[in-house]
Design a protein around this motif. Sequence first.
Motif, PDB file in Angstrom:
ATOM      1  N   ARG A  95       0.930  -1.159  -0.057  1.00 21.46           N
ATOM      2  CA  ARG A  95       0.078   0.147   0.152  1.00 21.46           C
ATOM      3  C   ARG A  95       0.858   1.278  -0.171  1.00 21.46           C
ATOM      4  NH1 ARG A  95      -3.167  -2.598   4.547  1.00 21.46           N
ATOM      5  NH2 ARG A  95      -4.879  -3.635   3.925  1.00 21.46           N
ATOM      6  N   ASP A  96       0.661   1.954  -0.792  1.00 22.67           N
ATOM      7  CA  ASP A  96       1.442   3.502  -0.732  1.00 22.67           C
ATOM      8  C   ASP A  96       0.503   4.711  -0.494  1.00 22.67           C
ATOM      9  OD1 ASP A  96       3.532   1.960  -2.258  1.00 22.67           O
ATOM     10  OD2 ASP A  96       3.465   3.050  -4.005  1.00 22.67           O
ATOM     11  N   TYR A  97       1.331   5.484   0.252  1.00 21.42           N
ATOM     12  CA  TYR A  97       0.730   6.643   0.916  1.00 21.42           C
ATOM     13  C   TYR A  97       1.536   7.787   0.593  1.00 21.42           C
ATOM     14  CZ  TYR A  97      -1.882   3.393   3.915  1.00 21.42           C
ATOM     15  OH  TYR A  97      -2.772   2.137   4.371  1.00 21.42           O
ATOM     16  N   THR A  98       0.650   8.911   0.516  1.00 22.40           N
ATOM     17  CA  THR A  98       1.387  10.477   0.481  1.00 22.40           C
ATOM     18  C   THR A  98       1.290  10.689   1.929  1.00 22.40           C
ATOM     19  OG1 THR A  98       0.988  10.553  -1.886  1.00 22.40           O
ATOM     20  CG2 THR A  98       1.465  12.548  -0.746  1.00 22.40           C
ATOM     21  N   ALA A 152      -5.092   1.662   7.100  1.00 28.36           N
ATOM     22  CA  ALA A 152      -5.433   2.111   5.882  1.00 28.36           C
ATOM     23  C   ALA A 152      -7.232   2.573   5.829  1.00 28.36           C
ATOM     24  CB  ALA A 152      -5.732   0.552   4.999  1.00 28.36           C
ATOM     25  N   HIS A 155      -6.746   6.445   7.381  1.00 28.75           N
ATOM     26  CA  HIS A 155      -5.319   7.131   6.940  1.00 28.75           C
ATOM     27  C   HIS A 155      -5.482   8.675   6.828  1.00 28.75           C
ATOM     28  CE1 HIS A 155      -8.038   6.605   3.298  1.00 28.75           C
ATOM     29  NE2 HIS A 155      -7.446   7.768   2.797  1.00 28.75           N
ATOM     30  N   LEU A 160      -2.537  10.995   6.206  1.00 31.15           N
ATOM     31  CA  LEU A 160      -1.972  10.282   4.878  1.00 31.15           C
ATOM     32  C   LEU A 160      -3.095  10.322   3.792  1.00 31.15           C
ATOM     33  CD1 LEU A 160      -0.675   7.270   6.604  1.00 31.15           C
ATOM     34  CD2 LEU A 160       0.647   9.278   5.968  1.00 31.15           C
ATOM     35  N   SER A 161      -2.457  10.296   2.637  1.00 32.50           N
ATOM     36  CA  SER A 161      -3.442  10.182   1.452  1.00 32.50           C
ATOM     37  C   SER A 161      -3.099   8.691   0.717  1.00 32.50           C
ATOM     38  CB  SER A 161      -3.375  11.270   0.602  1.00 32.50           C
ATOM     39  OG  SER A 161      -4.162  11.240  -0.776  1.00 32.50           O
ATOM     40  N   GLU A 162      -4.085   7.969   0.266  1.00 32.47           N
ATOM     41  CA  GLU A 162      -3.818   6.636  -0.426  1.00 32.47           C
ATOM     42  C   GLU A 162      -3.415   6.817  -1.635  1.00 32.47           C
ATOM     43  OE1 GLU A 162      -7.788   4.861   0.241  1.00 32.47           O
ATOM     44  OE2 GLU A 162      -6.775   3.373   1.239  1.00 32.47           O
ATOM     45  N   SER A 165      -2.743   0.419  -4.445  1.00 33.06           N
ATOM     46  CA  SER A 165      -2.269  -0.716  -3.407  1.00 33.06           C
ATOM     47  C   SER A 165      -2.591  -2.041  -4.280  1.00 33.06           C
ATOM     48  CB  SER A 165      -3.206  -0.918  -2.284  1.00 33.06           C
ATOM     49  OG  SER A 165      -4.680  -0.934  -2.779  1.00 33.06           O
TER      50      SER A 165
END
Length: 252
Positions: A95-98, A152, A155, A160-162, A165
């Motif tokens: 899972r990537d987040y900003t 998740a 977030h 965090l911003s998604e 994934s």
Amino acid sequence: MSDAAQPTAAEVRAAASVLKAAIDRHLEAVERRSGEEGSAVYAAFEELAAAAEAYDEVLYEVHDEVTPFEIPSSDTLPAYTGPDEPGALSVLIRRDYTVAEPHRLLAQAQRIADLDPDVAGGEDAADREAVGSSVTAAVGVLFGEFEPDEIASRHREFGLSEGDSAVWVAAAEEPAEPGEWLSAPFDQVDPELVICRFDVSASFDDELDFDADDEEDEDGDAVGRETDDDAVDELDDLDDGEDELEPVDTGR
């Protein structure tokens, strides 16, 4: 590309109709399947994948929007060559987040450290202070305190911003020995042993995202941004040193 070559809104609706029909045909093929015979299902799947890709493309061209899913095709993974009845499974998740609003991340981590000093180096005041000023230290606290699934689902609360994934489920003959792969858990994934994968693509246009061109107030917070998430609203105006944060439920 000239304006004349651009797809139209009518073409988007037509592509949506084709996609809906492909979904119906895929479901019908699945319902009619008997035993292990799956050629009709496979053909319907390929048709559905093509229709989904075509719809996603014209939707983006006309409306600058994307669909929230991807269907893997034969060019993303090789054919499965693993055992028919695998004795074990490996589930790989990315899972990537900003880090969209660092002050929220820092504030939540600091609150957790204040409630439970053990998560930030015990009684060491310097370690606890670092949690409120270092994004990397704050990330360590949050991911050490919460399960990835909870992060998740919450977030935005953590600033965090998604991003994208993916979940891969791979087959294995038998479970690995304890500790066997912990030193390099993602280095030896054989794509031909992946039974299935599920991808979710995000546009990174989440309302919490902002860049250097966004207007900020004197405390460095982005302004003119509204959300419907009460948990996020409770974290506003963190930098004035007067407002109180509602404590995060750590499950302790």
